[in-house]
Design a protein around this motif. Structure first.
Motif, PDB file in Angstrom:
ATOM      1  N   LYS A 224       0.825  -1.212   0.000  1.00  0.00           N
ATOM      2  CA  LYS A 224       0.000   0.000   0.000  1.00  0.00           C
ATOM      3  C   LYS A 224       0.865   1.270   0.000  1.00  0.00           C
ATOM      4  O   LYS A 224       0.607   2.224  -0.734  1.00  0.00           O
ATOM      5  CB  LYS A 224      -0.933  -0.008   1.218  1.00  0.00           C
ATOM      6  CG  LYS A 224      -1.934   1.122   1.231  1.00  0.00           C
ATOM      7  CD  LYS A 224      -2.896   0.987   2.416  1.00  0.00           C
ATOM      8  CE  LYS A 224      -3.852   2.149   2.468  1.00  0.00           C
ATOM      9  NZ  LYS A 224      -4.743   2.064   3.625  1.00  0.00           N
ATOM     10  N   THR A 225       1.912   1.270   0.801  1.00  0.00           N
ATOM     11  CA  THR A 225       2.819   2.426   0.866  1.00  0.00           C
ATOM     12  C   THR A 225       3.606   2.547  -0.439  1.00  0.00           C
ATOM     13  O   THR A 225       3.881   3.659  -0.901  1.00  0.00           O
ATOM     14  CB  THR A 225       3.766   2.302   2.069  1.00  0.00           C
ATOM     15  OG1 THR A 225       2.986   2.070   3.247  1.00  0.00           O
ATOM     16  CG2 THR A 225       4.593   3.553   2.263  1.00  0.00           C
ATOM     17  N   SER A 226       3.943   1.426  -1.046  1.00  0.00           N
ATOM     18  CA  SER A 226       4.647   1.444  -2.331  1.00  0.00           C
ATOM     19  C   SER A 226       3.785   2.108  -3.401  1.00  0.00           C
ATOM     20  O   SER A 226       4.280   2.911  -4.199  1.00  0.00           O
ATOM     21  CB  SER A 226       5.000   0.022  -2.772  1.00  0.00           C
ATOM     22  OG  SER A 226       5.913  -0.565  -1.885  1.00  0.00           O
ATOM     23  N   LEU A 227       2.500   1.784  -3.409  1.00  0.00           N
ATOM     24  CA  LEU A 227       1.586   2.411  -4.377  1.00  0.00           C
ATOM     25  C   LEU A 227       1.489   3.910  -4.128  1.00  0.00           C
ATOM     26  O   LEU A 227       1.472   4.704  -5.075  1.00  0.00           O
ATOM     27  CB  LEU A 227       0.206   1.753  -4.318  1.00  0.00           C
ATOM     28  CG  LEU A 227       0.135   0.359  -4.929  1.00  0.00           C
ATOM     29  CD1 LEU A 227      -1.167  -0.333  -4.556  1.00  0.00           C
ATOM     30  CD2 LEU A 227       0.309   0.418  -6.441  1.00  0.00           C
ATOM     31  N   ARG A 228       1.455   4.307  -2.869  1.00  0.00           N
ATOM     32  CA  ARG A 228       1.426   5.746  -2.542  1.00  0.00           C
ATOM     33  C   ARG A 228       2.731   6.405  -3.002  1.00  0.00           C
ATOM     34  O   ARG A 228       2.708   7.477  -3.587  1.00  0.00           O
ATOM     35  CB  ARG A 228       1.210   5.956  -1.048  1.00  0.00           C
ATOM     36  CG  ARG A 228       1.313   7.430  -0.622  1.00  0.00           C
ATOM     37  CD  ARG A 228       0.295   7.824   0.405  1.00  0.00           C
ATOM     38  NE  ARG A 228       0.514   9.170   0.901  1.00  0.00           N
ATOM     39  CZ  ARG A 228       0.125  10.280   0.284  1.00  0.00           C
ATOM     40  NH1 ARG A 228      -0.513  10.211  -0.864  1.00  0.00           N
ATOM     41  NH2 ARG A 228       0.360  11.471   0.814  1.00  0.00           N
ATOM     42  N   PHE A 229       3.856   5.762  -2.722  1.00  0.00           N
ATOM     43  CA  PHE A 229       5.135   6.303  -3.172  1.00  0.00           C
ATOM     44  C   PHE A 229       5.145   6.472  -4.694  1.00  0.00           C
ATOM     45  O   PHE A 229       5.578   7.504  -5.210  1.00  0.00           O
ATOM     46  CB  PHE A 229       6.303   5.408  -2.738  1.00  0.00           C
ATOM     47  CG  PHE A 229       7.543   5.669  -3.538  1.00  0.00           C
ATOM     48  CD1 PHE A 229       8.280   6.837  -3.346  1.00  0.00           C
ATOM     49  CD2 PHE A 229       7.946   4.795  -4.543  1.00  0.00           C
ATOM     50  CE1 PHE A 229       9.403   7.111  -4.125  1.00  0.00           C
ATOM     51  CE2 PHE A 229       9.061   5.059  -5.320  1.00  0.00           C
ATOM     52  CZ  PHE A 229       9.786   6.227  -5.114  1.00  0.00           C
ATOM     53  N   LEU A 230       4.688   5.456  -5.420  1.00  0.00           N
ATOM     54  CA  LEU A 230       4.678   5.547  -6.880  1.00  0.00           C
ATOM     55  C   LEU A 230       3.837   6.730  -7.360  1.00  0.00           C
ATOM     56  O   LEU A 230       4.226   7.442  -8.290  1.00  0.00           O
ATOM     57  CB  LEU A 230       4.169   4.245  -7.509  1.00  0.00           C
ATOM     58  CG  LEU A 230       5.123   3.057  -7.439  1.00  0.00           C
ATOM     59  CD1 LEU A 230       4.442   1.800  -7.981  1.00  0.00           C
ATOM     60  CD2 LEU A 230       6.414   3.344  -8.184  1.00  0.00           C
ATOM     61  N   ALA A 231       2.693   6.940  -6.728  1.00  0.00           N
ATOM     62  CA  ALA A 231       1.841   8.074  -7.106  1.00  0.00           C
ATOM     63  C   ALA A 231       2.544   9.399  -6.820  1.00  0.00           C
ATOM     64  O   ALA A 231       2.544  10.312  -7.658  1.00  0.00           O
ATOM     65  CB  ALA A 231       0.504   7.995  -6.369  1.00  0.00           C
ATOM     66  N   ILE A 232       3.155   9.519  -5.653  1.00  0.00           N
ATOM     67  CA  ILE A 232       3.854  10.753  -5.269  1.00  0.00           C
ATOM     68  C   ILE A 232       5.038  11.000  -6.204  1.00  0.00           C
ATOM     69  O   ILE A 232       5.219  12.112  -6.711  1.00  0.00           O
ATOM     70  CB  ILE A 232       4.324  10.688  -3.795  1.00  0.00           C
ATOM     71  CG1 ILE A 232       3.120  10.707  -2.854  1.00  0.00           C
ATOM     72  CG2 ILE A 232       5.283  11.836  -3.479  1.00  0.00           C
ATOM     73  CD1 ILE A 232       3.456  10.332  -1.405  1.00  0.00           C
TER      74      ILE A 232
END
Length: 152
Positions: A128-136
């Motif tokens: 979940k945090t990886s997906l957020r990082f990718l978006a950011i």
């Protein structure tokens, strides 16, 4: 902000891949799109290959700052060599990476929550945090591209 919207934005920007504005970035639009897609594809591959049982939570000030603010300060980090193209970036190579990124993103959404990748500055990031990082991260580069394309 989510990675799916970022993918749509990248796709729309491909026709402008050769644009450049040195007052904004030494890199052209193609470089920013290519780099963003390389990061997405590499992170997705790492998530897919990870062993969820090996996940360990890590913390750092910079990770917390980026994830809370949803923003990466410009010019503060150097991209790892494996996500920087050394040769010529073509429109076709960007399009191929985009197709690959879409496939990867669909695949990783079905992975276990503790699937992870290790970021060079943030440490281990779960799915979940990886997906957020990718978006950011992708949004960071999309902002630079928009500034390059903005009329003076």
């Amino acid at each position: 902000m989510n990675i799916d919207n970022s993918i749509i934005a990248i796709e729309k920007l491909i026709p402008s891949f050769d644009k450049k504005k040195l007052t904004i970035s030494t890199a052209n639009v193609a470089w920013h799109l290519d780099h963003s897609l390389k990061v997405i594809n590499n992170v997705c591959e790492a998530l897919s290959k990870s062993k969820p049982e090996n996940y360990k939570s890590t913390s750092s000030f910079i990770k917390s700052y980026v994830l809370i603010t949803g923003s990466i300060p410009r010019g503060k980090a150097k991209a790892p060599k494996n996500v920087v193209e050394k040769g010529v970036i073509t429109k076709e190579s960007i399009e191929e990476q985009l197709v690959e990124a879409k496939k990867h993103l669909n695949k990783i959404k079905k992975l276990p929550a503790k699937s992870h990748f290790t970021h060079p500055y943030f440490g281990m990031l779960p799915l979940k945090t990886s997906l957020r990082f990718l978006a950011i991260h992708t949004n960071h580069h999309l902002k630079i591209v928009k500034a390059i394309l903005k009329k003076s």
